[in-house]
Design a protein around this motif. Sequence first.
Motif, PDB file in Angstrom:
ATOM      1  N   ASP A  17     110.065  13.725   5.408  1.00 42.40           N
ATOM      2  CA  ASP A  17     109.250  15.066   5.571  1.00 42.40           C
ATOM      3  C   ASP A  17     109.658  15.928   4.462  1.00 42.40           C
ATOM      4  O   ASP A  17     108.910  16.985   4.038  1.00 42.40           O
ATOM      5  N   MET A  18     110.746  15.822   3.607  1.00 43.96           N
ATOM      6  CA  MET A  18     111.133  16.546   2.508  1.00 43.96           C
ATOM      7  C   MET A  18     110.612  15.869   1.226  1.00 43.96           C
ATOM      8  O   MET A  18     110.184  16.674   0.327  1.00 43.96           O
ATOM      9  N   LEU A  19     110.271  14.689   1.318  1.00 39.49           N
ATOM     10  CA  LEU A  19     109.511  13.956   0.176  1.00 39.49           C
ATOM     11  C   LEU A  19     108.131  14.473   0.152  1.00 39.49           C
ATOM     12  O   LEU A  19     107.371  14.545  -0.820  1.00 39.49           O
ATOM     13  N   ALA A  20     107.407  14.615   1.303  1.00 42.70           N
ATOM     14  CA  ALA A  20     106.179  14.708   1.516  1.00 42.70           C
ATOM     15  C   ALA A  20     105.627  15.893   0.459  1.00 42.70           C
ATOM     16  O   ALA A  20     104.469  15.637   0.031  1.00 42.70           O
ATOM     17  N   PRO A  21     106.255  16.910   0.402  1.00 41.83           N
ATOM     18  CA  PRO A  21     105.498  18.100  -0.479  1.00 41.83           C
ATOM     19  C   PRO A  21     105.852  17.794  -2.045  1.00 41.83           C
ATOM     20  O   PRO A  21     105.385  18.452  -2.972  1.00 41.83           O
ATOM     21  N   LEU A  22     106.553  16.891  -2.302  1.00 38.62           N
ATOM     22  CA  LEU A  22     106.949  16.561  -3.757  1.00 38.62           C
ATOM     23  C   LEU A  22     105.986  15.739  -4.506  1.00 38.62           C
ATOM     24  O   LEU A  22     105.379  15.022  -3.881  1.00 38.62           O
ATOM     25  N   ASN A  23     105.817  15.998  -5.926  1.00 41.82           N
ATOM     26  CA  ASN A  23     104.898  14.973  -6.651  1.00 41.82           C
ATOM     27  C   ASN A  23     105.748  13.814  -6.854  1.00 41.82           C
ATOM     28  O   ASN A  23     107.005  13.608  -6.834  1.00 41.82           O
ATOM     29  N   LYS A  24     104.775  12.861  -7.650  1.00 45.43           N
ATOM     30  CA  LYS A  24     105.584  11.664  -7.901  1.00 45.43           C
ATOM     31  C   LYS A  24     106.861  11.687  -8.656  1.00 45.43           C
ATOM     32  O   LYS A  24     107.833  11.061  -8.595  1.00 45.43           O
ATOM     33  N   GLN A 123     110.674  24.390  -8.462  1.00 50.63           N
ATOM     34  CA  GLN A 123     109.542  23.733  -8.911  1.00 50.63           C
ATOM     35  C   GLN A 123     108.565  23.708  -7.900  1.00 50.63           C
ATOM     36  O   GLN A 123     107.204  23.520  -8.398  1.00 50.63           O
ATOM     37  N   ASN A 124     108.910  23.819  -6.726  1.00 46.25           N
ATOM     38  CA  ASN A 124     107.929  23.207  -5.848  1.00 46.25           C
ATOM     39  C   ASN A 124     107.955  24.382  -4.509  1.00 46.25           C
ATOM     40  O   ASN A 124     108.844  24.101  -3.971  1.00 46.25           O
ATOM     41  N   ASN A 125     106.952  25.239  -4.374  1.00 48.56           N
ATOM     42  CA  ASN A 125     107.022  26.179  -3.428  1.00 48.56           C
ATOM     43  C   ASN A 125     106.804  25.733  -1.980  1.00 48.56           C
ATOM     44  O   ASN A 125     107.389  26.186  -0.985  1.00 48.56           O
ATOM     45  N   LYS A 126     106.185  24.337  -1.723  1.00 46.56           N
ATOM     46  CA  LYS A 126     106.213  23.896  -0.682  1.00 46.56           C
ATOM     47  C   LYS A 126     107.699  23.520  -0.181  1.00 46.56           C
ATOM     48  O   LYS A 126     108.002  23.600   1.227  1.00 46.56           O
ATOM     49  N   LEU A 127     108.498  22.930  -1.221  1.00 42.20           N
ATOM     50  CA  LEU A 127     109.664  22.516  -0.827  1.00 42.20           C
ATOM     51  C   LEU A 127     110.451  23.718  -0.183  1.00 42.20           C
ATOM     52  O   LEU A 127     111.436  23.639   0.744  1.00 42.20           O
ATOM     53  N   ALA A 128     110.320  24.797  -0.976  1.00 43.38           N
ATOM     54  CA  ALA A 128     111.247  26.013  -0.743  1.00 43.38           C
ATOM     55  C   ALA A 128     110.564  26.386   0.889  1.00 43.38           C
ATOM     56  O   ALA A 128     111.589  27.035   1.579  1.00 43.38           O
ATOM     57  N   MET A 129     109.246  26.570   1.220  1.00 44.00           N
ATOM     58  CA  MET A 129     108.673  26.825   2.620  1.00 44.00           C
ATOM     59  C   MET A 129     109.392  25.855   3.463  1.00 44.00           C
ATOM     60  O   MET A 129     109.560  26.252   4.749  1.00 44.00           O
ATOM     61  N   PHE A 130     109.686  24.588   3.088  1.00 44.86           N
ATOM     62  CA  PHE A 130     110.425  23.444   3.904  1.00 44.86           C
ATOM     63  C   PHE A 130     111.630  23.897   4.504  1.00 44.86           C
ATOM     64  O   PHE A 130     112.069  24.085   5.740  1.00 44.86           O
ATOM     65  N   PHE A 131     112.394  24.476   3.587  1.00 43.64           N
ATOM     66  CA  PHE A 131     113.806  24.936   3.804  1.00 43.64           C
ATOM     67  C   PHE A 131     113.632  26.440   4.499  1.00 43.64           C
ATOM     68  O   PHE A 131     114.509  26.432   5.520  1.00 43.64           O
ATOM     69  N   ILE A 132     112.788  27.064   4.259  1.00 48.00           N
ATOM     70  CA  ILE A 132     112.631  28.316   5.017  1.00 48.00           C
ATOM     71  C   ILE A 132     112.377  28.183   6.703  1.00 48.00           C
ATOM     72  O   ILE A 132     113.108  28.745   7.403  1.00 48.00           O
TER      73      ILE A 132
END
Length: 233
Positions: A17-24, A123-132
């Motif tokens: 679930d943490m890898l999901a929002p990241l690019n390759k 670098q990745n807003n979606k990862l930031a939202m993941f932690f929020i």
Amino acid sequence: MARKSIADINVSEALADMLAPLNKRQRGVLMNNYTIQAYKKNEMIYCEGETPTHLMCLISGKVKIYKDGVGGRSQIIRMIKPKEYFAYRAYFAQEDFVTAAAAFEPSVVCQVPLSTITSLVTQNNKLAMFFIQHLSIDLGIADVRTVNLTQKHIRGRLAESLLFLKENYGLEEDGSTLSIYLSREDLANLSNMTPSNAIRTLSQFANERLITIDGRKIKLIEEEKLRKISKIG
């Protein structure tokens, strides 16, 4: 531990679930910067007052997050199950650990440098939202537990703890035995009561045929009645 082993597959699943929002490229950064650490039963993972350096994800086993209190008593704050993240809140708060963590049983933990996490978050807003989102969920759970552990009667607190363990770790193949074996002291620390009160209340539950006890094994017999006791408090 060698790369390209079964551990890599488990890590990828645990971090999915943490890898999901990241690019390759970002996934490559994350997967090239983790380490695997094995802990023995009761071994400390981190101590109160230490400076956080790694985000941790439990791969296998069971971990308790706790805080030592007055008179040598401990309070178990959280119970970590596989695929859950921990040990990063203090870093984002720019403080040292205010809790400690230890393995309930032999456990394997994936550790990612928090400097790597910080770089990826920027670098990745979606990862930031993941932690929020995860921090917000944990805060909500902590709020509810604070009220329950301070306002409920000891029967309500113990019933809630037994149901909490069932929901977190599940049951064994018989469909009724909790899949975690806690000492009476740990069960008391989870329920904000003394070991003597925990022992006495467990015995009451057993006499009422709500549970059966075999050493550290606890079997839930009347789960709905335990839920009513938990709600009544």
